[in-house]
Design a protein around this motif. Structure first.
Motif, PDB file in Angstrom:
ATOM      1  N   ASN A 146      35.327  57.317  26.041  1.00 56.93           N
ATOM      2  CA  ASN A 146      34.586  56.384  25.190  1.00 56.93           C
ATOM      3  C   ASN A 146      34.491  56.901  23.761  1.00 56.93           C
ATOM      4  O   ASN A 146      34.687  56.147  22.799  1.00 56.93           O
ATOM      5  N   ASP A 147      34.186  58.193  23.605  1.00 58.57           N
ATOM      6  CA  ASP A 147      34.084  58.789  22.268  1.00 58.57           C
ATOM      7  C   ASP A 147      35.436  58.764  21.558  1.00 58.57           C
ATOM      8  O   ASP A 147      35.514  58.478  20.354  1.00 58.57           O
ATOM      9  N   LEU A 148      36.492  59.065  22.301  1.00 57.32           N
ATOM     10  CA  LEU A 148      37.833  59.082  21.719  1.00 57.32           C
ATOM     11  C   LEU A 148      38.237  57.698  21.229  1.00 57.32           C
ATOM     12  O   LEU A 148      38.772  57.531  20.114  1.00 57.32           O
ATOM     13  N   GLN A 173      36.217  55.127  20.510  1.00 56.78           N
ATOM     14  CA  GLN A 173      35.324  54.738  19.422  1.00 56.78           C
ATOM     15  C   GLN A 173      35.763  55.378  18.115  1.00 56.78           C
ATOM     16  O   GLN A 173      35.799  54.723  17.067  1.00 56.78           O
ATOM     17  N   ASP A 174      36.107  56.654  18.154  1.00 57.90           N
ATOM     18  CA  ASP A 174      36.535  57.352  16.947  1.00 57.90           C
ATOM     19  C   ASP A 174      37.841  56.789  16.402  1.00 57.90           C
ATOM     20  O   ASP A 174      38.032  56.697  15.183  1.00 57.90           O
ATOM     21  N   ALA A 175      38.735  56.404  17.289  1.00 55.07           N
ATOM     22  CA  ALA A 175      40.049  55.923  16.864  1.00 55.07           C
ATOM     23  C   ALA A 175      40.015  54.499  16.330  1.00 55.07           C
ATOM     24  O   ALA A 175      40.719  54.170  15.365  1.00 55.07           O
ATOM     25  N   TYR A 176      39.197  53.634  16.929  1.00 50.70           N
ATOM     26  CA  TYR A 176      39.260  52.207  16.615  1.00 50.70           C
ATOM     27  C   TYR A 176      37.944  51.632  16.106  1.00 50.70           C
ATOM     28  O   TYR A 176      37.880  50.435  15.814  1.00 50.70           O
ATOM     29  N   ASP A 177      36.911  52.448  16.018  1.00 52.03           N
ATOM     30  CA  ASP A 177      35.607  52.022  15.508  1.00 52.03           C
ATOM     31  C   ASP A 177      35.070  50.825  16.285  1.00 52.03           C
ATOM     32  O   ASP A 177      34.481  49.900  15.723  1.00 52.03           O
ATOM     33  N   THR A 178      35.301  50.844  17.576  1.00 59.37           N
ATOM     34  CA  THR A 178      34.770  49.802  18.462  1.00 59.37           C
ATOM     35  C   THR A 178      34.666  50.376  19.863  1.00 59.37           C
ATOM     36  O   THR A 178      35.300  51.397  20.169  1.00 59.37           O
ATOM     37  N   SER A 179      33.896  49.740  20.703  1.00 63.12           N
ATOM     38  CA  SER A 179      33.733  50.228  22.063  1.00 63.12           C
ATOM     39  C   SER A 179      34.911  49.807  22.933  1.00 63.12           C
ATOM     40  O   SER A 179      35.483  48.728  22.739  1.00 63.12           O
ATOM     41  N   GLN A 199      47.678  61.655  20.602  1.00 68.36           N
ATOM     42  CA  GLN A 199      47.132  62.998  20.782  1.00 68.36           C
ATOM     43  C   GLN A 199      48.241  64.039  20.882  1.00 68.36           C
ATOM     44  O   GLN A 199      48.179  65.104  20.250  1.00 68.36           O
TER      45      GLN A 199
END
Length: 460
Positions: free
Chosen positions: A132-134, A136-142, A299
């Motif tokens: 989830n964090d990965l 969110q960080d990549a796409y600025d959405t859940s 990655q």
């Protein structure tokens, strides 16, 4: 109404019922295109809906069912629910499959759909939070539905490719359980790069996924999975999870072809395919799935562990069996040894039979759940990170009877393998009366006739 029932205790009860010796859990996307051409020219109801009915033997109640089960997709679901709310005051409890989990549906239907509850495979693996964090960080959405399964599919394939030391479908197939099932170094989305390097160096690894522990059973299905129970949130144009619970399925016994050693290999380019719907009826689901599938590639390419890089080729199934098969053939021609895809069972089955299996290419679907996938004569080339529908029918039956408090239903399902098999599994395990089972085709201008039949009392 039954929706006032305290639902928190429900998943504990269904968890016990769900711990069955199944190939996996289940839930979801079949295909809008297999079975029924939407022409309305079959031997069916006047609106093109095949009216296959089951008499529950309830003695012909003067009242209609207390609930409806709807198994389908947004394209036809929008019109079907418009016709439903035109025919009913909305007092029935409605349970839908994950194929109808589209946050935009209430706005398109023109109703908040407060009487609708859904089930869907969820992200319930040991690495869910890391993924989830990965994302969110990549796409600025859940992340959305089947995104965790998409990430896991590609991550496992890259680990298996690194362990195999070559872009060979057979060699990758033989490493899939080695890198996914116990034991070895634990690998998660958070340390995938280190895991790929370890596998390339011939070390044992055990991928712990975001969607589940991603241990494959004999059929290549997940041996455990999570389910979410969700509702529409029309105000925020969203769907809200009400509860999530993990379920156990078949044993991850490592059966099937599996290499005795991990040869590994460094300083080379790995290849992987992504075969998911960018267009068609499942495009709204496919977009985030594609984003998730591309994350493991990024990655590895950003870090180049053990001198490894990844060439990923994306093809669009268009949510169509014919287009999906043509896209799969493009991946075959490009020499891709393994593929994340396809999304829907109606596409996945012909793609597997016509492209993957005869060309000895590994296919690992993140969202194809029909029972027919398990039954493929695949020489162990076909895997999936999504659970099979064997359990989803049982989960849906428990939700309807225990959570929603309904003891009589009619079932409406899309006229394909996914709809027929999931509807049948629900009817087998539902602790109540099934008044009617009704198949409907995609693309009809009206579903009033099938809705009217569904809401009618059982036949004598």
């Amino acid at each position: 109404m039954a929706r006032d029932i305290d639902r928190r205790d429900f998943v504990k009860r269904v968890g016990v019922a769900g711990a069955i010796g199944a190939s996996g859990l289940a839930g979801c996307i079949g295909s809008p295109d297999d079975g029924g051409d939407g022409s309305g020219e079959d031997d069916s109801g006047e609106d093109g809906s095949e009216m296959t009915e089951t008499d529950s033997g309830s003695g012909g109640s003067a009242e209609g069912p207390g609930g409806l089960v709807v198994i389908g997709y947004p394209e036809s679901g929008i019109q079907l629910f418009r016709d439903y709310y035109s025919s009913s005051d909305g007092s029935e409890e409605i349970l839908v499959s994950d194929g109808l989990r589209d946050p935009a549906m209430p706005g398109q239907v023109g109703n908040d759909m407060p009487n609708v509850t859904g089930t869907a495979p969820a992200a319930g693996g040991p690495s869910q939070e890391a993924f989830n964090d990965l994302f969110q960080d990549a796409y600025d959405t859940s992340p959305g539905i089947f995104t965790s399964q998409s990430y896991d599919s590609v991550a496992i394939q890259l680990l298996a490719n690194a362990a195999a030391g070559e872009n060979s479908g057979t060699a990758i197939r033989d490493q899939m359980r080695n890198v996914a099932n116990p034991g070895g170094m634990e690998v998660t989305p958070g340390n995938l790069v280190e895991g790929v390097e370890a596998a390339a160096n011939g070390e044992d690894v055990n991928y712990q996924g975001a969607s589940s522990a991603t241990n494959f059973n004999e059929a290549g299905d997940p041996a455990s999975a999570a389910y979410s129970i969700w509702e529409f949130n029309a105000d925020d144009e969203a769907t809200d999870n009400v509860a999530t619970e993990n379920f156990e399925g078949g044993s991850p016994d490592g059966s099937g072809p599996s290499a005795d050693s991990i040869p590994g290999g460094t300083d080379r380019e790995m290849s992987v395919g992504i075969l998911l719907p960018e267009t068609g009826d499942l495009a709204s689901v496919g977009g985030p799935m594609i984003q998730a599938a591309q994350l493991p590639v990024t990655q590895v390419n950003d870090a180049n562990p053990a001198g490894l890089s990844v060439n990923a080729q994306l093809e669009d199934t268009q949510t169509s069996p014919s287009a999906g098969t043509a896209a799969a053939e493009s991946l075959v021609s490009a020499g891709v040894p393994s593929v994340c895809g396809s999304a829907s069972s109606g596409v996945n089955v012909p793609v597997s039979q016509q492209a993957f299996i005869p060309n000895e290419i590994v296919g690992c679907s993140p969202s194809s759940t029909a029972l027919s996938v398990t039954d493929l004569e695949d020489n162990d080339y076909i895997f999936r990170t999504a659970p099979s529908d064997l359990l989803q029918g049982r989960v849906m039956a428990a939700v309807m009877s225990e959570r929603l408090g309904v003891d009589s239903v009619s079932v409406l399902h899309v006229n394909n393998d996914y709809g027929q098999q999931l509807a049948g599994r629900f009817a087998e395990t539902f602790d109540g009366d099934v008044y009617h089972q009704l198949a409907f085709n995609i693309g009809e201008s009206s579903y009033t006739s099938v809705i009217d039949t569904a809401l009618s009392p059982p036949d004598n």
